[in-house]
Design a protein around this motif. Sequence first.
Motif, PDB file in Angstrom:
ATOM      1  N   ARG A  15       1.013   3.317   2.198  1.00  7.69           N
ATOM      2  CA  ARG A  15       1.733   2.329   1.396  1.00  7.69           C
ATOM      3  C   ARG A  15       0.804   1.699   0.366  1.00  7.69           C
ATOM      4  N   THR A  33       6.500  -3.222  -1.714  1.00  5.38           N
ATOM      5  CA  THR A  33       5.652  -2.209  -1.098  1.00  5.38           C
ATOM      6  C   THR A  33       6.149  -0.853  -1.563  1.00  5.38           C
ATOM      7  N   TRP A  35       6.128   2.942  -0.718  1.00  7.05           N
ATOM      8  CA  TRP A  35       5.830   3.910   0.332  1.00  7.05           C
ATOM      9  C   TRP A  35       5.371   5.170  -0.379  1.00  7.05           C
ATOM     10  N   LYS A 119       5.186  -4.159   9.018  1.00  2.00           N
ATOM     11  CA  LYS A 119       4.820  -2.978   8.249  1.00  2.00           C
ATOM     12  C   LYS A 119       5.368  -3.024   6.820  1.00  2.00           C
ATOM     13  N   ARG A 120       6.569  -3.558   6.638  1.00  2.00           N
ATOM     14  CA  ARG A 120       7.168  -3.553   5.300  1.00  2.00           C
ATOM     15  C   ARG A 120       6.603  -4.617   4.364  1.00  2.00           C
TER      16      ARG A 120
END
Length: 151
Positions: A15, A33, A35, A119-120
């Motif tokens: 990311r 973010t 990916w 995580k995001r």
Amino acid sequence: MATGRVMALDVGKARIGVALSDPLGYTAQPLLTIWRKGRGEDLRSLMRLIRRHEVTEIVVGNPLHMSGDVSPWAAKVQEFAEEIGARSGVAVHLWDERLSSVAAHEILDEAGHDRRDRKRIIDQVAAVVILRDWMQAREDGRVQQERGEAM
């Protein structure tokens, strides 16, 4: 005083966290973010963001070893940063990002954010930490305005 926005990137293997300053360069906010899908697509996504937000400078977190030595990942990030600068025509500054992820986790802990659901957003928050630290160093005179290098 800066005019235009400064973008900060926390470049990871999976990311890329993106943060932006306000147009006057006083505050840093998380943007999004990315990916990672491949170098070409990642660069195209960043070029769109640079144009859309009228970015005039980019700060890329430089993931050095704790000793200050260049890690293998730092070498790849530095190459990526050079390519962003060449493609965008925007000044790109490398900024020591050691402990930015630790600081990002501390910020999210203080905000009561669940560790399982980070995580995001963790990379965006790390990019905010990188941008905030770089802007503070520039204000303190530890970054030269013309070239943006750490003194």
